[in-house]
Design a protein around this motif. Sequence first.
Motif: not given
Length: 695
Positions: A452, A469-470, A504-505, A508, A527-528, A557, A559
């Motif tokens: 990441v 942004e991750a 990823v979540m 991060t 996070i996307n 966080i 999203f």
Amino acid sequence: MTGHYNLALVGCSLLVAFLASYTALDLSGRIAVVRTPLARQAWLCGGALALGIGIWSMHFIGMQALRMPIAMGFDLKLTAVSALIAVVVSYFVLLLVAMPRLRWPLLAVGGVALGLGIAGMHYTGMASMLMMPGIVYDPYWFSASVLIAIGASIAAIRIAHALKDSRQSQLAFKRATAAAAMGLAIAGMHYSGMAAANFPPGSICGAATDLSPNVLALVAGVISTAILLVGLMLSYLESRLHRDTQRLSGSINQLNSRLLHMATHDPLTSLPNRVTLGRRLEQAIEEARQQNTEVAVLYVDLDGFKAINDSLGHSFGDELLRAVAARLSSGLRRGTLARVGGDEFVAVVERLVSRDTAIQVAERAIARMRENFTVNGTSLRVTPSIGIAFYPTDGETVDELIANADVAMYGAKESGRNGFRVFEMDMKQRSIRMLDIQRGLQTATEDGTLSVHFQSKHDGPSGELTGAEALARWNHPVLGSVSPLEFIGVAERTGQIARIGEWVMRETCRQMREWQDKGHAPMRVAINLSPLQLSQPDLVDMAAQIVADAHLKPSQIMFEVTETVAMQDAERTVEILRDFQERGFEFAIDDFGTGYSSLAYLQKFQAKQLKIDRFFTHSLESDSVESKAIVSAIIALAHTLGMEVVAEGVETLNQAEQLRALDCDQVQGFYMSYPLAPAAFEEKYLKIARPALKV
């Protein structure tokens, strides 16, 4: 010396004759369906005993019907011999009747033997009275009784053999009618034999002190009737069991057929599924290998089907898929059409003489799809993109051919859709690369190749850090650095995106926790979320648990969902966003301006941020009035709805200054910073003393 007949006993004898005949017909049908030798012998022996005792009882009851003016009785041994003759003869009858085929010579021999046996039983029974002087028989009546016995036997065997395989609903009536005729014939033989007997004057019965005729008649009647009824009952129960077994067997066969169909066919369209496709394609390849011919594989994908499914509902989409399957099938004159995915079909065209045949199939499919579909009163058009691969030039295995046809199909989509592309060798490398990416992603979250990175987000007027942004980055051990646009697309098509998105979540949140443990101030990280993740029923619970495990605040966080994804099922998106917001999370609408958002839904989303797509950011470089007007309108709209505005893709000082002049809240792009590994991001931004962000 003469006597007279007791009509009640005559009627009783006729009834026993009828029961015996009906039992013979019923048992013959039962023996015919028995398969095991042991059971067959058991039914033959039991049936012979029931039938023999029945005929024998009818004879002795008929004899007792003749009342003589002298004391009567029967010799025990001769009576037993007559009963034995009846049982043996009955066994022979049932054995003949149960034969699969009964030719006339054998029928004649059997009928004669059976007639003589019945006559022998009768006259042995007459002899058991031990009359003195002996009975004098009239030769004409004697001959008539024997001929009647032979004729009745032939008729009985023929009728029983004809009815044994019958399964009609009128079977009981037919057997009853035949049994009545046979019973009368047997009784006719008996009473003809009785008419042939002449008792000289002064005759006495030598067996008068042996078996009492009344007792014998009673015992014979009761025993024979009981045996016959028990035989019929057992036959009925066994017949019912046989029918139930057949019915159960038929149900099981139907169930097995249904299960086999379900395992080999698509439940929605009833087309062959992927398993059946693989098997038939293997057979086609083997046949082509032997006959030195070609096989074509056509991979068909419907253009824009997801938008139709999301906007008009899944039930509408299902009906449309059935209609598409029917139309594609009707255009495939030979070969196999299978459904292998949501809106994906694969056709196999065998025994190709020319490749033009496969191309004509593709062109015919495209032409047929130009006609509108009418589903539930709604008329619409669906176009296909088709990829074609040929055996053996484009692949020699099932997997290779399907994969290469799939690659050619994506080539058709890239060429404008609603068309077809034939697989070319330069596509081979892309096909191999796609497979390598797919395989590599299976272990990317465990082997350390996936990481990441963080791209900074800055305040528009001041340039101060506002968050990050991750972004997922992947360094394949063989392919090297793989673009997110490439591996994210593969992950979404193969269903791996949900697992990668969860990783990823977690990664991060783990990194954010590590930074805070080092004493760095908390910050907000975006996070996307992919479309597939949004469809997960436990997405919100999972996100909340991950954040809680990292001891972070949900407000840290944010999203991000693209505008296009958000509008695919706007009502569902509203529900998800509200669920997230109730847990303390914030949301951003990404790539704004590329979808079809309405003001009503923008208001319902209640997103924290609106991210302007990089296309509009780059258009500011031209300094055109229109570009500035569009960006200015987006910013004004967002501010009116109470949302912050973030401009993506800022790559030059000119773009940053124009966005500042247009009152853009935040900026993000290469001009400020490229995505950085955690250590580099920490070194560049977090070690600088700065106030804690409000999260």
